[in-house]
Scaffold this motif. Structure first.
Motif, PDB file in Angstrom:
ATOM      1  N   ALA A  27      37.284  42.883  44.164  1.00 59.60           N
ATOM      2  CA  ALA A  27      38.216  41.503  44.680  1.00 59.60           C
ATOM      3  C   ALA A  27      37.270  40.406  44.314  1.00 59.60           C
ATOM      4  O   ALA A  27      37.997  39.586  43.696  1.00 59.60           O
ATOM      5  N   LEU A  28      36.089  40.368  44.557  1.00 62.79           N
ATOM      6  CA  LEU A  28      35.620  39.001  44.316  1.00 62.79           C
ATOM      7  C   LEU A  28      35.223  38.740  43.169  1.00 62.79           C
ATOM      8  O   LEU A  28      35.461  37.627  42.444  1.00 62.79           O
ATOM      9  N   SER A  29      34.908  39.862  42.372  1.00 62.16           N
ATOM     10  CA  SER A  29      34.875  39.661  40.666  1.00 62.16           C
ATOM     11  C   SER A  29      36.006  39.716  39.992  1.00 62.16           C
ATOM     12  O   SER A  29      35.701  39.124  38.985  1.00 62.16           O
ATOM     13  N   HIS A  30      36.995  39.667  40.622  1.00 65.24           N
ATOM     14  CA  HIS A  30      38.467  39.705  39.928  1.00 65.24           C
ATOM     15  C   HIS A  30      39.388  38.493  40.419  1.00 65.24           C
ATOM     16  O   HIS A  30      40.460  38.562  40.089  1.00 65.24           O
ATOM     17  N   ASN A  31      38.861  37.984  41.440  1.00 65.60           N
ATOM     18  CA  ASN A  31      39.427  36.701  41.875  1.00 65.60           C
ATOM     19  C   ASN A  31      40.825  36.943  42.864  1.00 65.60           C
ATOM     20  O   ASN A  31      41.800  36.239  42.693  1.00 65.60           O
ATOM     21  N   ILE A  32      40.740  38.144  43.478  1.00 63.97           N
ATOM     22  CA  ILE A  32      41.921  38.601  44.351  1.00 63.97           C
ATOM     23  C   ILE A  32      41.629  38.862  45.630  1.00 63.97           C
ATOM     24  O   ILE A  32      40.189  39.302  45.973  1.00 63.97           O
ATOM     25  N   LYS A  35      42.058  42.434  50.459  1.00 67.78           N
ATOM     26  CA  LYS A  35      43.519  43.425  50.934  1.00 67.78           C
ATOM     27  C   LYS A  35      44.230  43.915  49.817  1.00 67.78           C
ATOM     28  O   LYS A  35      44.575  45.008  49.572  1.00 67.78           O
ATOM     29  N   THR A  36      44.230  42.944  48.918  1.00 71.47           N
ATOM     30  CA  THR A  36      44.982  43.430  47.469  1.00 71.47           C
ATOM     31  C   THR A  36      44.307  44.553  46.778  1.00 71.47           C
ATOM     32  O   THR A  36      45.050  45.362  46.461  1.00 71.47           O
ATOM     33  N   ALA A  37      42.885  44.512  46.877  1.00 73.62           N
ATOM     34  CA  ALA A  37      42.471  45.443  46.085  1.00 73.62           C
ATOM     35  C   ALA A  37      42.440  46.723  46.639  1.00 73.62           C
ATOM     36  O   ALA A  37      42.510  47.754  46.143  1.00 73.62           O
ATOM     37  N   ARG A  38      42.329  46.720  47.955  1.00 79.09           N
ATOM     38  CA  ARG A  38      42.542  48.106  48.973  1.00 79.09           C
ATOM     39  C   ARG A  38      43.952  48.457  48.816  1.00 79.09           C
ATOM     40  O   ARG A  38      44.070  49.694  48.564  1.00 79.09           O
ATOM     41  N   ARG A  39      44.974  47.661  48.692  1.00 77.98           N
ATOM     42  CA  ARG A  39      46.190  48.287  48.421  1.00 77.98           C
ATOM     43  C   ARG A  39      46.452  48.859  47.258  1.00 77.98           C
ATOM     44  O   ARG A  39      47.017  49.893  46.947  1.00 77.98           O
ATOM     45  N   LEU A  53      47.935  40.992  38.641  1.00 76.43           N
ATOM     46  CA  LEU A  53      47.715  41.631  37.384  1.00 76.43           C
ATOM     47  C   LEU A  53      47.019  40.729  36.482  1.00 76.43           C
ATOM     48  O   LEU A  53      46.008  40.895  35.674  1.00 76.43           O
ATOM     49  N   SER A  54      47.602  39.387  36.256  1.00 72.79           N
ATOM     50  CA  SER A  54      47.131  38.432  35.307  1.00 72.79           C
ATOM     51  C   SER A  54      45.901  37.803  35.465  1.00 72.79           C
ATOM     52  O   SER A  54      45.024  37.868  34.809  1.00 72.79           O
ATOM     53  N   LYS A  55      45.618  37.750  36.904  1.00 75.32           N
ATOM     54  CA  LYS A  55      44.350  37.433  37.457  1.00 75.32           C
ATOM     55  C   LYS A  55      42.980  38.427  37.339  1.00 75.32           C
ATOM     56  O   LYS A  55      42.044  37.973  36.814  1.00 75.32           O
ATOM     57  N   ILE A  56      43.523  39.557  37.391  1.00 75.53           N
ATOM     58  CA  ILE A  56      42.568  40.822  37.146  1.00 75.53           C
ATOM     59  C   ILE A  56      42.140  40.607  35.748  1.00 75.53           C
ATOM     60  O   ILE A  56      40.876  40.966  35.191  1.00 75.53           O
ATOM     61  N   CYS A  57      43.396  40.629  34.585  1.00 79.96           N
ATOM     62  CA  CYS A  57      42.926  40.707  33.525  1.00 79.96           C
ATOM     63  C   CYS A  57      42.260  39.470  33.119  1.00 79.96           C
ATOM     64  O   CYS A  57      41.322  39.683  32.105  1.00 79.96           O
ATOM     65  N   GLU A  58      42.461  38.401  33.367  1.00 79.87           N
ATOM     66  CA  GLU A  58      41.816  37.160  33.216  1.00 79.87           C
ATOM     67  C   GLU A  58      40.273  37.203  33.534  1.00 79.87           C
ATOM     68  O   GLU A  58      39.438  36.663  32.699  1.00 79.87           O
ATOM     69  N   ALA A  59      39.979  38.086  34.570  1.00 76.61           N
ATOM     70  CA  ALA A  59      38.586  38.213  34.942  1.00 76.61           C
ATOM     71  C   ALA A  59      37.922  39.137  34.030  1.00 76.61           C
ATOM     72  O   ALA A  59      36.548  38.834  33.911  1.00 76.61           O
TER      73      ALA A  59
END
Length: 73
Positions: A27-32, A35-39, A53-59
């Motif tokens: 979560a920290l390394s992907h800017n989310i 709770k979202t990472a756990r879901r 998804l966009s935030k994860i891909c951007e990271a």
């Protein structure tokens, strides 16, 4: 649409989070939010948003179009 969301979450959970990595670290390394990472990892009913998804891909310096190629869409 739920099938697509599940396919996205399954890919992220299996390929990027994995069993070993802490959800907090992902979560920290992907800017989310953690709770979202756990879901994404645990909740089979979770529908990932395009924004998340966009935030994860951007990271990961990955275009959304490249991500969808990874999951064979």
């Amino acid at each position: 649409m739920a099938d697509l969301s599940r396919k996205i979450c399954d890919y992220i959970a299996k390929e990027w989070i994995g069993d070993e990595q802490a959800k907090t670290q992902f979560a920290l390394s992907h800017n989310i939010d953690e709770k979202t990472a756990r879901r994404i990892y645990n909740d089979k009913e979770y529908n990932i948003t395009l924004y998340t998804l966009s935030k994860i891909c951007e990271a990961r310096n990955l275009k959304l179009s490249e991500f969808f190629k990874l999951i064979n869409l």
